[in-house]
Design a protein around this motif. Structure first.
Motif, PDB file in Angstrom:
ATOM      1  N   PRO A  20       2.184  -6.927  -8.338  1.00 51.34           N
ATOM      2  CA  PRO A  20       0.899  -7.179  -8.987  1.00 51.34           C
ATOM      3  C   PRO A  20      -0.224  -7.415  -7.966  1.00 51.34           C
ATOM      4  N   GLU A  21       0.096  -8.009  -6.814  1.00 53.56           N
ATOM      5  CA  GLU A  21      -0.961  -8.329  -5.856  1.00 53.56           C
ATOM      6  C   GLU A  21      -1.369  -7.119  -5.032  1.00 53.56           C
ATOM      7  N   TYR A  22      -0.453  -6.196  -4.825  1.00 59.61           N
ATOM      8  CA  TYR A  22      -0.772  -5.071  -3.954  1.00 59.61           C
ATOM      9  C   TYR A  22      -0.076  -3.811  -4.443  1.00 59.61           C
ATOM     10  N   ASN A  23      -0.878  -2.855  -4.952  1.00 59.86           N
ATOM     11  CA  ASN A  23      -0.290  -1.587  -5.394  1.00 59.86           C
ATOM     12  C   ASN A  23      -1.257  -0.431  -5.181  1.00 59.86           C
ATOM     13  N   THR A  24      -2.214  -0.624  -4.286  1.00 56.92           N
ATOM     14  CA  THR A  24      -3.250   0.392  -4.082  1.00 56.92           C
ATOM     15  C   THR A  24      -2.689   1.792  -3.793  1.00 56.92           C
ATOM     16  N   PRO A  25      -1.714   1.927  -2.887  1.00 51.71           N
ATOM     17  CA  PRO A  25      -1.225   3.285  -2.613  1.00 51.71           C
ATOM     18  C   PRO A  25      -0.685   3.976  -3.854  1.00 51.71           C
ATOM     19  N   VAL A  26       0.038   3.249  -4.694  1.00 49.71           N
ATOM     20  CA  VAL A  26       0.564   3.867  -5.908  1.00 49.71           C
ATOM     21  C   VAL A  26      -0.591   4.361  -6.765  1.00 49.71           C
ATOM     22  N   GLU A  27      -1.608   3.531  -6.880  1.00 47.88           N
ATOM     23  CA  GLU A  27      -2.711   3.896  -7.753  1.00 47.88           C
ATOM     24  C   GLU A  27      -3.464   5.123  -7.232  1.00 47.88           C
ATOM     25  N   ILE A  28      -3.720   5.171  -5.919  1.00 48.03           N
ATOM     26  CA  ILE A  28      -4.499   6.327  -5.447  1.00 48.03           C
ATOM     27  C   ILE A  28      -3.661   7.602  -5.422  1.00 48.03           C
ATOM     28  N   VAL A  29      -2.361   7.474  -5.197  1.00 52.68           N
ATOM     29  CA  VAL A  29      -1.516   8.667  -5.318  1.00 52.68           C
ATOM     30  C   VAL A  29      -1.522   9.134  -6.772  1.00 52.68           C
ATOM     31  N   GLY A  30      -1.510   8.173  -7.700  1.00 56.01           N
ATOM     32  CA  GLY A  30      -1.600   8.511  -9.123  1.00 56.01           C
ATOM     33  C   GLY A  30      -2.870   9.290  -9.424  1.00 56.01           C
ATOM     34  N   LEU A  31      -3.997   8.809  -8.883  1.00 55.97           N
ATOM     35  CA  LEU A  31      -5.270   9.505  -9.111  1.00 55.97           C
ATOM     36  C   LEU A  31      -5.183  10.946  -8.617  1.00 55.97           C
ATOM     37  N   TYR A  32      -4.629  11.110  -7.426  1.00 52.95           N
ATOM     38  CA  TYR A  32      -4.504  12.452  -6.860  1.00 52.95           C
ATOM     39  C   TYR A  32      -3.651  13.329  -7.765  1.00 52.95           C
ATOM     40  N   TRP A  33      -2.541  12.759  -8.234  1.00 51.26           N
ATOM     41  CA  TRP A  33      -1.634  13.558  -9.038  1.00 51.26           C
ATOM     42  C   TRP A  33      -2.289  14.001 -10.343  1.00 51.26           C
ATOM     43  N   HIS A  34      -3.091  13.110 -10.934  1.00 47.49           N
ATOM     44  CA  HIS A  34      -3.779  13.494 -12.170  1.00 47.49           C
ATOM     45  C   HIS A  34      -4.757  14.627 -11.907  1.00 47.49           C
ATOM     46  N   LEU A  35      -5.386  14.636 -10.735  1.00 49.85           N
ATOM     47  CA  LEU A  35      -6.318  15.717 -10.420  1.00 49.85           C
ATOM     48  C   LEU A  35      -5.580  17.052 -10.334  1.00 49.85           C
ATOM     49  N   VAL A  36      -4.409  17.023  -9.697  1.00 50.27           N
ATOM     50  CA  VAL A  36      -3.610  18.237  -9.587  1.00 50.27           C
ATOM     51  C   VAL A  36      -3.296  18.765 -10.989  1.00 50.27           C
ATOM     52  N   ASP A  37      -3.007  17.834 -11.882  1.00 48.74           N
ATOM     53  CA  ASP A  37      -2.729  18.170 -13.270  1.00 48.74           C
ATOM     54  C   ASP A  37      -3.964  18.778 -13.941  1.00 48.74           C
ATOM     55  N   VAL A  38      -5.117  18.132 -13.754  1.00 51.54           N
ATOM     56  CA  VAL A  38      -6.351  18.588 -14.406  1.00 51.54           C
ATOM     57  C   VAL A  38      -6.694  20.011 -13.960  1.00 51.54           C
ATOM     58  N   ILE A  39      -6.509  20.291 -12.674  1.00 50.46           N
ATOM     59  CA  ILE A  39      -6.840  21.637 -12.197  1.00 50.46           C
ATOM     60  C   ILE A  39      -5.956  22.671 -12.890  1.00 50.46           C
ATOM     61  N   MET A  84      14.267 -13.336  -3.424  1.00 49.30           N
ATOM     62  CA  MET A  84      13.772 -11.975  -3.171  1.00 49.30           C
ATOM     63  C   MET A  84      12.291 -12.021  -2.832  1.00 49.30           C
ATOM     64  N   SER A  85      11.981 -11.581  -1.669  1.00 52.08           N
ATOM     65  CA  SER A  85      10.562 -11.669  -1.297  1.00 52.08           C
ATOM     66  C   SER A  85      10.017 -10.291  -0.982  1.00 52.08           C
ATOM     67  N   ARG A  86       8.825 -10.039  -1.451  1.00 51.64           N
ATOM     68  CA  ARG A  86       8.177  -8.772  -1.136  1.00 51.64           C
ATOM     69  C   ARG A  86       7.412  -8.924   0.168  1.00 51.64           C
ATOM     70  N   ARG A  87       7.334  -7.795   0.897  1.00 54.18           N
ATOM     71  CA  ARG A  87       6.530  -7.821   2.119  1.00 54.18           C
ATOM     72  C   ARG A  87       5.146  -7.285   1.787  1.00 54.18           C
ATOM     73  N   TYR A  88       4.176  -8.161   1.737  1.00 59.50           N
ATOM     74  CA  TYR A  88       2.826  -7.692   1.459  1.00 59.50           C
ATOM     75  C   TYR A  88       2.167  -7.273   2.763  1.00 59.50           C
ATOM     76  N   PRO A  89       1.557  -6.096   2.781  1.00 56.89           N
ATOM     77  CA  PRO A  89       0.808  -5.747   3.980  1.00 56.89           C
ATOM     78  C   PRO A  89      -0.345  -6.743   4.106  1.00 56.89           C
ATOM     79  N   PRO A  90      -0.601  -7.205   5.307  1.00 54.57           N
ATOM     80  CA  PRO A  90      -1.667  -8.172   5.455  1.00 54.57           C
ATOM     81  C   PRO A  90      -3.010  -7.505   5.210  1.00 54.57           C
ATOM     82  N   LEU A  91      -3.983  -8.325   4.978  1.00 52.68           N
ATOM     83  CA  LEU A  91      -5.354  -7.859   4.827  1.00 52.68           C
ATOM     84  C   LEU A  91      -5.791  -7.231   6.153  1.00 52.68           C
ATOM     85  N   ALA A  92      -6.319  -5.997   6.075  1.00 52.53           N
ATOM     86  CA  ALA A  92      -6.769  -5.357   7.312  1.00 52.53           C
ATOM     87  C   ALA A  92      -7.909  -6.170   7.927  1.00 52.53           C
TER      88      ALA A  92
END
Lengths: 528, 212
Positions: B181-200, B1-9
């Motif tokens: 573990p190597e690449y999860n940036t989108p999940v993390e920034i969507v998480g940040l956004y969602w917490h803001l929606v919650d805080v408001i 099982m291999s994950r497809r990592y987006p390459p470094l921009a």
């Protein structure tokens, strides 16, 4: 193979992620709107040639000065320097391949175009007569197309916010090895401070304009005193953005002047730290002075006093910059190239604009001068005499880097001279008539002011001529100009180490920085 | 099982640089969001100062039970979002997908409850500005209070909708096993956004429903 020739075809521009191409697309867009806004300005000046309102109806006149203001502010001057030169220069100056988010950068450009389409719609259907400030209650009642214009400004605001986010992240995260904060070119510091204001002030304008749209569409009443709302609340909201916004407009100009003065005087900048810190100080204090627009709006006198004091306070970091530039010139090897002439014009004009701002920040004087041509003249001295002069100077300075061609120096000096004379004639007369009580936004006036209005109109024609001349020789140089040498001015910041014009990804290998941006080699020799 | 990592921009030197740039960008965007809502909070402050009696009386017409339920729903959704980010970082793809689906479900619940609240208000004529047509007597300027209520919760609701959109987007990318573990940036920034929606919402709930 440079960035202009690396890819061919229309699509290679429309879908480009290259910050340099996006910067150029912004440059073309903002200069087009500068031209359009300028046409409206000339129409306004033409009407004012005679005291009677004989050329246009009062309604037409209201639309012309509104469109002049709204186009110049939202479509030209706010995006002007950051989105065009800033986009082009930031990655080059910090030794990066691109901005942090190239796709977001392109998206910002498309959002800008979308906002511009809303303005075109406004222009063609229903027009706009509220003044660029959209003051309630008039803006919630007038029959012109306020909704499309405010939605346009709302959309343009998001373009500005996203550009700001992009620049802050780029400057934080993409600097070349060795490029510490203390070695950043001062233009970068200025654009950084600008970006902070773009990100933190613009959303307040966004919500304000949205509330105005809701007010007009659903009669929500926040700004309508008949159901308990407060029109002055709109002014607070509006100026909470729009005062910091004048720093969005002028700070990049400050940054350009810092570059122009040092490079063309061959001298290390005087007070690097003070200039860098004063950009940030202006950005911070600039958030706290908005009430000086409302001295006569029924604001409490205590609040007016505090706002007046803070307005005086923001003059301090500004003056620090002006003194540092003058001190840099002192005993420098000044070359009177076109960029230097623009820099000198800037210091002269901006000083007048800045000092008259102090007059207006003094409460008692402002009561007399409020809503007169004095305010108009002050604003144009800082925005046109400041930002636009710096912008044109910057375009000349980086023209060889942008296109790989030299413009004609003789024509450039003549253009600068015409612009300088025309500008002063146009707006100094407005100081005089403003201090004598000529109110702004009137399309007819008492004959006593006629001589000043006529001088101003003549000046505006000279100014227009100078600008057209500048456009012509710059365009001419694109095809027939001399090929630019690699580093025509002997600049030390990183953009001059890239090829001319730069290659697609800026540098053939990652630059490493070991010295400051203004450590000119001949200075080192003097020292030893 | 291999994950497809987006390459470094192309314009970044390392994945670390790319990650920290994305994260800083998101925080700046959130700062922008806070300032966007701040205008509404200032309007709230001004009108509450002008008409305290209106706010006291008008808030009685909001349903505290539904508001409190929605608060719990949204807080729980923030928990599942945080668990989703954690799962992405640990490379537990199944956990990631389950938690994202739960978050999406809670968001939907929130909007459904909001729908019932809105339709009740519309039915009673407790509406903004010139649409206000309620029969009950509320002193002062009730149309302004309901203007604030609809604009503030409406804009917040729009943010919830956008949040559902981006959660769906990372859910689909999760189905493609793009995060680990190597690449999860989108999940993390969507998480940040969602917490803001919650805080408001955490600010909106007491300001509108619990006026004392």
């Amino acid at each position: 193979m440079n960035y202009l020739t690396a890819k061919k075809g229309f699509k290679s521009w429309l879908f480009t992620l290259d910050h340099k191409r996006i910067g150029l697309m912004y440059l073309v867009a903002v200069l087009s709107f500068f031209f359009l806004g300028g046409v409206f300005a000339l129409l306004v000046r033409a009407e004012l040639w005679t005291p009677a309102g004989d050329m246009f109806t009062a309604d037409m006149y209201n639309k012309f000065f509104t469109l002049h203001g709204a186009i110049m502010v939202f479509l030209f001057i706010i995006p002007s320097v950051p989105a065009s030169l800033g986009n082009f220069l930031i990655p080059l100056m910090i030794g990066a391949k691109d901005v942090a988010f190239p796709r977001l950068n392109l998206l910002s450009w498309y959002i800008y175009v979308l906002g511009a389409l809303f303005f075109f719609y406004t222009l063609l259907f229903g027009s706009l007569d509220t003044g660029w400030t959209f003051y309630t209650p008039y803006s919630s009642q007038t029959g012109t197309s306020v909704i499309s214009a405010t939605l346009g400004a709302f959309i343009l605001g998001f373009s500005s916010i996203l550009t700001g986010v992009n620049f802050i992240v780029t400057i934080h995260k993409m600097r070349a090895p060795g490029l510490t904060w203390g070695r950043l070119p001062l233009l970068i510091w200025a654009l950084y401070a600008t970006a902070v204001i773009q990100v933190l002030a613009t959303p307040v304008l966004a919500i304000t304009l949205l509330l105005l749209v809701v007010e007009r569409a659903f009669g929500i009443g926040f700004f309508d005193s008949t159901i308990g709302g407060d029109p002055v609340l709109f002014q607070h909201f509006f100026w909470f953005y729009s005062h910091p916004a004048v720093y969005i407009m002028i700070l990049p100009g400050f940054g350009i002047i810092s570059e122009l003065i040092t490079v063309h005087a061959r001298k290390r900048i005087f007070g690097y730290n003070a200039i860098a810190a004063s950009s940030v100080a202006i950005a911070v204090i600039g958030f706290l002075v908005w009430g000086h627009h409302m001295f006569v709006s029924g604001q409490s006198s205590f609040a007016s006093m505090v706002f007046s004091f803070l307005t005086f306070a923001v003059a301090v970091p500004t003056a620090i910059k002006v003194f540092s530039w003058v001190a840099t010139l002192y005993r420098g090897s000044i070359a009177f190239t076109a960029p230097m002439l623009y820099a000198l014009a800037f210091i002269f004009l901006f000083s007048i604009g800045g000092l008259t701002g102090i007059f207006l920040g003094a409460i008692a004087v402002d009561v007399h001068l409020h809503d007169t041509y004095f305010v108009v003249a002050h604003f144009h001295y800082v925005m046109m005499g400041g930002t636009v002069i710096a912008f044109i100077g910057g375009i000349h300075h980086w023209w060889p880097k942008l296109f790989g061609r030299m413009y004609n120096e003789g024509w450039a000096r003549l253009g600068c001279f015409l612009i300088f004379i025309g500008f002063n004639l146009t707006f100094f007369s407005q100081f005089v008539m403003g201090s004598r009580g000529m109110p702004r936004r009137y399309h007819s006036y008492v004959p006593e002011y006629a001589i000043w209005h006529q001088l101003s109109t003549i000046g505006s024609l000279v100014l227009g001529l100078g600008l057209v001349l500048t456009l012509v020789y710059l365009l001419h140089s694109l095809f027939w100009g001399k090929r630019a040498p690699h580093n025509p001015w002997g600049g030390e910041s990183l953009e001059w180490q890239a090829a001319t014009p730069p290659i697609e990804f800026n540098f053939t290998k990652q630059p490493v920085v070991t010295s400051g941006p203004y450590d000119f080699p001949e200075i080192e020799q003097d020292r030893s | 099982m291999s994950r497809r990592y987006p390459p470094l921009a192309h314009h970044f030197l390392s994945l670390g640089q790319q990650y920290s740039a994305a994260k800083l960008g998101m925080w700046l965007f959130l700062a922008q969001e806070v300032l966007f809502f701040s205008g509404l909070f200032m309007a709230y402050a001004a009108f509450r100062y002008f008409y305290p009696e209106t706010f006291l009386a008008a808030h009685e017409h909001l349903n505290v039970t539904l508001g409190a339920t929605n608060t719990i729903v949204l807080l729980t959704s923030s928990l599942t979002m945080a668990l989703a980010v954690r799962a992405a970082q640990l490379g537990q793809n199944k956990q990631l997908l389950i938690n994202l689906a739960l978050t999406f479900l809670f968001a939907t619940t929130f909007l459904v409850i909001k729908y019932f609240e809105y339709s009740h208000k519309i039915h009673l004529g407790l509406l903004p500005g010139k649409f206000y047509s309620a029969h009950e007597h509320i002193p002062g300027q009730p149309a302004l209070f309901f203007g604030l209520y609809f604009v503030m919760t409406g804009l917040h609701g729009l943010h919830v909708l956008v949040g559902m959109g981006v959660i769906a987007w990372i859910f689909i990318r999760g189905l493609n096993r793009e995060f680990g573990p190597e690449y999860n940036t989108p999940v993390e920034i969507v998480g940040l956004y969602w917490h803001l929606v919650d805080v408001i919402w955490i600010f909106l709930f007491p300001l509108l429903y619990l006026v004392k």
